[in-house]
Scaffold this active site. Structure first.
Site, mmCIF file in Angstrom:
data_model
loop_
_atom_site.group_PDB
_atom_site.id
_atom_site.type_symbol
_atom_site.label_atom_id
_atom_site.label_comp_id
_atom_site.label_asym_id
_atom_site.label_seq_id
_atom_site.Cartn_x
_atom_site.Cartn_y
_atom_site.Cartn_z
ATOM 1 C CG ASP A 67 -1.914 1.151 1.198
ATOM 2 O OD1 ASP A 67 -2.777 1.170 0.298
ATOM 3 O OD2 ASP A 67 -1.826 2.042 2.060
ATOM 4 C CE LYS A 117 -1.307 5.291 1.456
ATOM 5 N NZ LYS A 117 -1.397 5.419 2.924
#
Length: 383
Positions: free
Chosen positions: A236, A240
């Site tokens: 995750d 980003k």
């Protein structure tokens, strides 16, 4: 004797009285009323009167869609009062998008899902004139060809794609980076702590408790993903970093990010239920032993352990558990803070830092809502 002026008839405007223009319609459709989507719906409802008075916007919730069903305001006027819509029909995204776009004003579709299938539709929606706002990281970090198609569709027409909440929730990370680059600054590197879960774990991991005990606590508090291994794997955070790299002009793909997973192979192979059962039973030596050793090494060096994502001036990207000196800005974060450090030609000796809560449905929804309002402002509405 004083002479009093006669009263001004109510039919004649008083001097200096503001004559308000008619509020401009702002139609919003929300896909994915989960934790973030529900928080956004509540914020939209609470802001309706304020936006009408201060921003000249007549906010209207045009519809809400889940994976299987959708509510449209033409079917159920109660939808705009958020008192619980009762009329629903099977979900059909083309019909939903057409209905949102049918308003005589500004039409924004907000995707609060985590769906690849929804992200696949962005380019078509933008090309058809529908603005898209999302905290869904899959579009910005997924296949490069899809991202380019979405970007090009947004650049070619009047519709806009905004995604500030994909990095740092409600923190102005992407907008700050965009402002620097648009004003001619040159990016030299980005370092950040982009996981509220990992920030909390690193802040609490002081050797008094096994790391897996802290992980169990974080899971109970709702800080982690349903399967905490997703936080420890670093994917995750890598997404980003890909979003920021692409914003800065590097066509980075997720597969190119060097990611250090903190999940041992023996635990990575377990089904989710089996892993959670082991976590609930007590300490996990497979995790605890290596992280205790890393903590000892950091302490011996007078530093701290932090989960850091880095992008250098050549576009090389890494996500790893890093030993940082005790004086480093990342050593002094709080709770679930996200923090990003931008090093540029202008901010080289003293990097620009954005820091604050980077997780939670309320702050993420606020970031999404702010993007909706920026689109409205760009379309000529008063901010």
């Amino acid at each position: 004797m004083d002479i009093l002026a006669p009263p001004i008839p109510s039919s004649i405007p008083r001097p200096h009285a503001a004559i308000r223009p008619a509020a401009r319609p702002l139609g919003v459709g929300v896909i994915g009323p989960g934790r973030v989507g529900t928080a956004l719906l509540d914020q939209l409802c609470m802001a309706r009167d304020r936006l009408a008075v201060h921003a000249g916007l007549a906010l209207q919730l045009r519809g809400v869609a889940t994976r299987n069903r959708m509510w449209l305001d033409c079917d159920d006027p109660q939808l705009n009062r958020r008192s619980g819509a009762q009329v629903w029909r099977p979900a059909e995204l083309d019909t939903f998008a057409d209905h949102v776009r049918g308003i005589e004003g500004i039409a924004v579709l907000v995707d609060c899902s985590a769906s690849e299938a929804i992200a696949d539709r962005y380019a078509g929606w933008l090309a058809a004139g529908l603005h898209v706002v999302t905290p869904n990281k899959l579009a910005g970090s997924g296949p490069l060809a899809r991202w380019e198609a979405i970007r090009d569709a947004a650049a070619a027409g009047s519709a806009r794609w905004r995604y500030e909440a994909t990095v740092g929730a409600g923190l102005p990370v992407i907008q700050t980076l965009r402002d620097l680059l648009d004003t001619g600054d040159t990016l030299q590197g980005i370092d950040g702590m982009f996981s509220g879960t990992m920030a909390w774990l690193c802040n609490r991991h002081d050797g008094t408790q096994p790391f897996s005990t802290l992980l169990r606590q974080a899971h109970a508090l709702g800080y982690t993903e349903p399967d905490p291994r997703e936080d420890l794997a670093g994917t995750d955070v890598a997404r980003k970093l890909v979003i920021l790299a692409r914003e800065a002009g590097w066509p980075l793909s997720l597969q190119e990010v060097e990611v250090e997973s903190l999940v041992p192979a023996a635990l990575a192979s377990l089904p989710p239920d089996a892993f959670l059962a082991r976590l609930a039973q007590g300490a996990l030596a497979e995790i605890d032993a290596p992280l205790a050793e890393r903590l000892g090494q950091a302490r011996a060096a007078g530093g701290v352990l932090r989960h850091v994502a880095s992008l250098d001036a050549d576009g090389h990207a890494k996500v790893r558990l890093q030993l940082l000196p005790a004086g480093h800005p990342f050593a002094h974060t709080h709770l679930t803070d996200n923090v990003v450090q931008l090093r540029t030609a202008r901010y080289c000796d003293n990097p620009l830092i954005v820091q604050g809560p980077g997780a939670g449905p309320q702050v993420t929804a606020a970031g999404v809502f702010a993007d909706v309002l920026r689109i409205a402002e760009a379309q000529g509405a008063r901010a």
